[in-house]
Design an enzyme around this catalytic site. Sequence first.
Site, PDB file in Angstrom:
ATOM      1  N   ASP A 130     -10.355   3.409   4.111  1.00 22.06           N
ATOM      2  CA  ASP A 130     -10.955   2.142   4.173  1.00 22.06           C
ATOM      3  C   ASP A 130     -12.642   2.137   3.879  1.00 22.06           C
ATOM      4  O   ASP A 130     -13.016   1.017   3.699  1.00 22.06           O
ATOM      5  CB  ASP A 130     -10.434   1.331   5.367  1.00 22.06           C
ATOM      6  CG  ASP A 130      -9.131   0.690   5.224  1.00 22.06           C
ATOM      7  OD1 ASP A 130      -8.942   0.079   4.018  1.00 22.06           O
ATOM      8  OD2 ASP A 130      -8.518   0.111   6.113  1.00 22.06           O
ATOM      9  N   GLN A 155      -4.335  -1.524   9.646  1.00 17.52           N
ATOM     10  CA  GLN A 155      -4.412  -2.746   9.191  1.00 17.52           C
ATOM     11  C   GLN A 155      -5.134  -3.767   9.900  1.00 17.52           C
ATOM     12  O   GLN A 155      -4.872  -3.955  11.093  1.00 17.52           O
ATOM     13  CB  GLN A 155      -3.204  -3.211   8.508  1.00 17.52           C
ATOM     14  CG  GLN A 155      -3.219  -4.414   7.831  1.00 17.52           C
ATOM     15  CD  GLN A 155      -3.754  -4.303   6.494  1.00 17.52           C
ATOM     16  OE1 GLN A 155      -3.756  -3.185   5.949  1.00 17.52           O
ATOM     17  NE2 GLN A 155      -4.317  -5.512   6.037  1.00 17.52           N
ATOM     18  N   LYS A 157       1.011  -1.244   0.005  1.00 17.58           N
ATOM     19  CA  LYS A 157      -0.124  -0.013  -0.008  1.00 17.58           C
ATOM     20  C   LYS A 157       0.719   1.219   0.116  1.00 17.58           C
ATOM     21  O   LYS A 157       0.381   2.274  -0.636  1.00 17.58           O
ATOM     22  CB  LYS A 157      -0.938   0.043   1.256  1.00 17.58           C
ATOM     23  CG  LYS A 157      -1.924  -0.984   1.149  1.00 17.58           C
ATOM     24  CD  LYS A 157      -2.771  -1.258   2.423  1.00 17.58           C
ATOM     25  CE  LYS A 157      -3.992  -2.436   2.307  1.00 17.58           C
ATOM     26  NZ  LYS A 157      -4.666  -2.536   3.427  1.00 17.58           N
TER      27      LYS A 157
HETATM   28  N1  GUN Z   1      -7.390  -6.427   6.157  1.00 16.61           N
HETATM   29  C1  GUN Z   1      -7.843  -7.203   5.098  1.00 16.61           C
HETATM   30  N2  GUN Z   1      -8.302  -6.326   4.162  1.00 16.61           N
HETATM   31  C2  GUN Z   1      -8.275  -5.304   4.718  1.00 16.61           C
HETATM   32  C3  GUN Z   1      -8.668  -3.813   4.189  1.00 16.61           C
HETATM   33  O1  GUN Z   1      -9.071  -3.678   3.233  1.00 16.61           O
HETATM   34  N3  GUN Z   1      -8.295  -2.762   4.994  1.00 16.61           N
HETATM   35  C4  GUN Z   1      -7.739  -2.940   6.319  1.00 16.61           C
HETATM   36  N4  GUN Z   1      -7.313  -1.946   6.984  1.00 16.61           N
HETATM   37  N5  GUN Z   1      -7.397  -4.209   6.842  1.00 16.61           N
HETATM   38  C5  GUN Z   1      -7.750  -5.155   5.891  1.00 16.61           C
END
Ligand code: GUN
Length: 291
Positions: free
Chosen positions: A120, A97, A53
């Site tokens: 998100d 995350q 990311k």
């Molecule tokens: N863990 C798995 N998918 C995601 C996501 O899209 N965002 C976040 N913050 N954690 C995740």
Amino acid sequence: MTQIVDGKALGLSLRAAVAAAVTRFVAHTGRRPGLDVVLVGEDPASQVYVRNKARACEEAGMRGEVHRLDADTDEAALLSFLAALQARDEVDGLLVQLPLPRHIDAEKVLLAIDPARDVDGFHPLNAGRLFAGQRSLVPCTPLGCLRMLDHAGVRLDGARAVVLGRSNIVGKPMAMLLVGRNATVTLAHSRTRDLEAVCREADVLVAAVGKAKMVTRAFVKEGAAVLDVGINRTAEGKLVGDVDFDALVGHAGVLTPVPGGVGPMTIACLLENTLRAAWARAGLDPATLGV
Ligand code: GUN
């Protein structure tokens, strides 16, 4: 004929559009849009995701920073860390995350994120806005799925859509996005009776259950569009989706591969959301975003 949607290529073109808009943002504000990613603990998959990311942000001309906190960081310490980050103006997008270690209440953490920086789209305010059909920051994976359906030319208006999986991250927001596009949506899950027959009704089927190759031909109407959100590892270490891809080639109308399908689109949409958040925080008109 099955149309295979190349998520990698589509993701790259979205990232190029974001990068072009980033240049305009920098010219206007004199600073780069920025995403801050917080990782608590050392989950190996999460380590890879957060690194990707941040790197993707930098590649698009944005600032991307990962903050790694020890697995034994307590909830209060995480909350004050987030508050300190959000006191900084250059933090346009912020995400924590998931999954978080068990001693931390994820709901409390998501509530602590400024909805304007919630790239998100997991904050209840943004989830509620999506539910109400209002403009909002939308979770990246369902947004990526919608972009793929549009790219493939799938007609959603009046279509029957089945979303398989009811998570807050994918299933529920996906269902809301499809309703917003005038599809007739069924949100199916592990307790759904006669699951195969329900799925076979779908013109559009989105599989987000986390079970390797669960969606076989018996689940899919001929010619349907099938999007595979699953990322599963087989005993041999191979990456496979929730859909039995090989069995559906020649049967589905539209199909996304794993890897190279929804995954790259998710990252591209995260960049789009970060840019969108920065744009709004700078007081720029969303109509001029051009993405
Ligand atoms: N863990 C798995 N998918 C995601 C996501 O899209 N965002 C976040 N913050 N954690 C995740």
